[in-house]
Design an enzyme around this catalytic site. Structure first.
Site, mmCIF file in Angstrom:
data_model
loop_
_atom_site.group_PDB
_atom_site.id
_atom_site.type_symbol
_atom_site.label_atom_id
_atom_site.label_comp_id
_atom_site.label_asym_id
_atom_site.label_seq_id
_atom_site.Cartn_x
_atom_site.Cartn_y
_atom_site.Cartn_z
ATOM 1 N N ASP A 35 21.323 166.755 -5.252
ATOM 2 C CA ASP A 35 22.667 167.173 -5.647
ATOM 3 C C ASP A 35 22.636 167.998 -6.919
ATOM 4 O O ASP A 35 21.656 168.008 -7.644
ATOM 5 C CB ASP A 35 23.528 165.930 -5.922
ATOM 6 C CG ASP A 35 24.080 165.358 -4.636
ATOM 7 O OD1 ASP A 35 24.039 166.061 -3.624
ATOM 8 O OD2 ASP A 35 24.545 164.202 -4.666
ATOM 9 N N LYS A 57 24.518 173.192 -3.999
ATOM 10 C CA LYS A 57 24.933 174.588 -4.023
ATOM 11 C C LYS A 57 24.031 175.359 -3.074
ATOM 12 O O LYS A 57 22.822 175.234 -3.095
ATOM 13 C CB LYS A 57 24.785 175.150 -5.433
ATOM 14 C CG LYS A 57 25.312 176.545 -5.590
ATOM 15 C CD LYS A 57 24.987 177.050 -6.971
ATOM 16 C CE LYS A 57 23.533 177.148 -7.088
ATOM 17 N NZ LYS A 57 22.780 178.153 -7.461
ATOM 18 N N MET A 185 35.153 161.972 -12.343
ATOM 19 C CA MET A 185 35.696 163.149 -11.645
ATOM 20 C C MET A 185 37.166 163.387 -12.001
ATOM 21 O O MET A 185 37.904 163.956 -11.207
ATOM 22 C CB MET A 185 35.595 162.981 -10.112
ATOM 23 C CG MET A 185 34.201 162.710 -9.616
ATOM 24 S SD MET A 185 34.135 162.467 -7.844
ATOM 25 C CE MET A 185 34.717 160.779 -7.693
HETATM 26 N N1 SAH Z 1 27.143 158.505 -8.489
HETATM 27 C C1 SAH Z 1 27.498 159.034 -9.767
HETATM 28 C C2 SAH Z 1 28.888 159.550 -9.840
HETATM 29 C C3 SAH Z 1 29.167 160.703 -8.926
HETATM 30 S S1 SAH Z 1 30.781 161.322 -9.100
HETATM 31 C C4 SAH Z 1 27.218 157.978 -10.843
HETATM 32 O O1 SAH Z 1 26.968 156.817 -10.541
HETATM 33 O O2 SAH Z 1 27.214 158.335 -12.029
HETATM 34 C C5 SAH Z 1 30.517 162.613 -10.270
HETATM 35 C C6 SAH Z 1 31.198 162.265 -11.562
HETATM 36 O O3 SAH Z 1 30.355 161.427 -12.337
HETATM 37 C C7 SAH Z 1 31.451 163.450 -12.463
HETATM 38 O O4 SAH Z 1 32.627 164.132 -12.104
HETATM 39 C C8 SAH Z 1 31.587 162.784 -13.815
HETATM 40 O O5 SAH Z 1 32.849 162.193 -13.959
HETATM 41 C C9 SAH Z 1 30.587 161.677 -13.692
HETATM 42 N N2 SAH Z 1 29.305 162.058 -14.305
HETATM 43 C C10 SAH Z 1 28.115 162.109 -13.703
HETATM 44 N N3 SAH Z 1 27.145 162.447 -14.587
HETATM 45 C C11 SAH Z 1 27.760 162.591 -15.767
HETATM 46 C C12 SAH Z 1 27.314 162.932 -17.070
HETATM 47 N N4 SAH Z 1 26.026 163.175 -17.327
HETATM 48 N N5 SAH Z 1 28.204 163.004 -18.081
HETATM 49 C C13 SAH Z 1 29.506 162.758 -17.840
HETATM 50 N N6 SAH Z 1 29.982 162.444 -16.633
HETATM 51 C C14 SAH Z 1 29.130 162.355 -15.607
#
Ligand code: SAH
Length: 545
Positions: A35, A57, A185
């Site tokens: 991803d 992408k 998100m």
């Molecule tokens: N499975 C992932 C979440 C996927 S949804 C997890 O457990 O973290 C994607 C969302 O995760 C983004 O829109 C953001 O809100 C958050 N996110 C993921 N990585 C991030 C990061 N390094 N810093 C801030 N937010 C992050």
């Protein structure tokens, strides 16, 4: 037997937060389906032979649909019996990662799978901003909520959820809950979310933090309150990926924010050394806050045995490929008085061959040892060998001149002082600087250097987005411009690849020779004062401070 699919959580960004199990599988994966949020350093850990599939992408910048990803995983598993297929996702695969959907698809297709949990951004990103999601006396629970547009907009303004819209947010319940609220998100909808929460009774003064690109070198924390949340996002230009955290615990971030802004924070640097040599500089630049993309330009291969090349035969030619090698060559070591090493690779290859041929370091007893510079000297020390000669200026020319002083200039009076026999231990691409200065010397080629002929697409894109590139040799520069311009439009019209066609254009060079080559190809250059990594790292920090 179909292949096995591993749904792996890559963690929030910092490559150090990948699990050991995840790393183990990535190192042997045949396919990696990844991803957008997965860090480059983690992609760099994957088996270099793995097929890398970017579903975050595609070439036209469209995301691959979830249904297509599901199909793709099943397809790989069915087409590649006993293959290891890694499905690499940001954070944890089961926290808003749609890992469950993918797993169901695999179950339906009868494909074997394993879940490798990851550290979710929901908890770790606040932790990197010094915000504990729970804290005695402040928050006894925390709630991880999607702020994704579809789910939020579908929620009724009243906060009352009609039965058929069970997937949408229950703002009323959220507003009345005393625990910490963590939205993923949610940046695009935060104004709407904050308004709904206040309408449903949540205190407008509730502390809020937005943490952008958490745990990466680009991490940023922006503080607000529920009342100012929407405006703050606009004013501070908070962009995804970001976490929104609400509740009393946010205040703790003011005292506990521990992640320092480092001298190279937010800088993306390409390191073009071979992986083994790069790890030192990569670790140092990373510790200084930079994001490092390791992109070796050459692959070195230790020859089975040294290949003897008398200097006269060379006459300025470089042997591109080595043939006709023989292990009996070590018997002739007795003929030499001085062994000169011109690189770390030379040292490692020589000893590998020596040991493989059944000898050990005692064969070097009584010989004088010369090294081109400090790094090679240090490598020799690892084999228990101290250097007798190291030139002041750490170049082949310096070493050649130094060793030339050992050879009497005329034969008169030399009878009592026999001419020392010098052996140069080099790679196939070593130039003739030393052999010219030492015409009587013998040269053994102990390793071959093969230029990397292409970069995987993900790496090329990563390189193009970097701030600067670090060069430790002229050949690295030459090869870099060869492998990079394919992605630059119109590069065919240039007779020679030039850096002016590509990004990055800033280069950090070790040594004047490298600098000259980088200039020739159109790079802007910043050069270390000494030909050591310490000196180069110092220069890089100075440049960005
Ligand atoms: N499975 C992932 C979440 C996927 S949804 C997890 O457990 O973290 C994607 C969302 O995760 C983004 O829109 C953001 O809100 C958050 N996110 C993921 N990585 C991030 C990061 N390094 N810093 C801030 N937010 C992050």
């Amino acid at each position: 037997m179909s292949g096995k699919v591993y749904l792996i959580g890559a963690g929030p960004g910092d490559p150090g937060l990948l699990t050991l199990r995840g790393k183990e599988i990535l190192e042997k994966a045949d396919v990696v389906v990844y991803d957008r949020l997965v860090s480059l350093a983690i992609l760099g850990m994957c088996n270099p032979k793995a097929k890398m599939v970017d579903v975050g992408k595609m070439p036209q910048h469209h995301k691959v649909k979830q249904s297509e990803i599901n199909k793709l995983l099943v397809q790989f598993a069915c087409e590649m019996p006993s293959a290891t297929i890694a499905r690499l996702k940001g954070g944890d695969p089961f926290v808003f990662g749609r890992g469950g959907e993918e797993a169901l698809e695999l179950v339906n297709a009868g494909v074997e799978f394993e879940i490798v949990p990851g550290i979710t951004s929901a908890i770790s990103v606040p932790a990197y901003a010094g915000i504990p999601v729970s804290h005695r006396g402040i928050a006894t629970s925390f709630h991880i909520i999607t702020g994704h547009e579809r789910d939020v907009i579908a929620a009724p303004v009243s906060g009352v959820i009609p039965a058929q819209a069970g997937i949408s947010l229950d703002f009323k319940a959220l507003a009345h809950c005393s625990g910490t609220l963590i939205f993923l998100m949610g940046i695009a909808n935060m104004d709407f979310i904050a308004q709904r929460l206040m309408e449903c009774g949540k205190d407008p003064k509730t502390p809020v933090a937005f943490i952008e690109k958490g745990t990466t070198p680009y991490q940023r924390t922006v503080m607000a309150t529920l009342a100012t949340a929407g405006k703050t996002i606009v004013r501070e230009k908070v962009t995804a990926p970001a976490i929104t955290i609400m509740g009393g615990v946010v205040e703790l971030g003011k005292s506990l924010a521990w992640k320092k802004n480092l001298p190279l924070s937010g800088k993306r640097l390409v390191v073009t050394r071979a992986a083994k040599q790069a790890s030192g500089i990569t670790a140092r630049l990373t510790a200084l806050g930079a994001e490092v993309i390791e992109t070796p330009m050459i692959e070195t291969r230790t020859l089975e045995c040294p290949c003897v090349i008398p200097a006269v035969i060379l006459e300025g030619r470089r042997p591109d490929r080595i043939t006709g090698i023989s292990s009996s060559v070590f018997d002739s070591l007795a003929d030499f008085d001085v062994l000169a090493f011109t690189s770390v690779n030379g040292v490692e290859s020589f000893f590998k061959q020596l040991f493989a041929a059944g000898y050990d370091v005692r064969i070097l007893a009584g010989k004088k040892i010369a090294s081109v510079g400090k790094i090679t000297e240090k490598k020799l020390l690892e084999y228990g060998i101290r250097c007798d000669y190291v030139p002041e200026d750490h170049t082949g020319e310096g070493l050649g001149k130094l060793l030339a002083t050992l050879v009497p200039q005329s034969t008169e009076g030399a009878t009592s002082n026999p001419i020392p026999q010098i052996l140069l231990l080099q790679g196939n691409l070593a130039d003739d600087t030393m052999t010219k200065l030492l015409p009587q010397a013998t040269r053994w080629v102990v390793y071959e250097t093969l230029p990397v002929s292409e970069l995987p697409e993900w790496k090329r894109e990563a390189v193009e987005s970097a701030d600067a590139v670090v060069f430790a040799s002229s050949s690295a520069v030459e090869n870099f411009v060869k492998v990079m311009p394919q992605s630059v439009e119109g590069s065919d019209s240039y007779p020679e690849p030039r850096a002016s066609n590509l990004n990055p254009r800033t280069s950090f060079c070790i040594g004047r020779l490298t600098e000259a080559t980088a200039r020739k190809h159109g790079f802007e250059t910043v050069t270390s004062d000494e030909t050591t990594m310490d000196s180069l790292v110092k220069k890089i920090v100075e440049y960005y401070s």
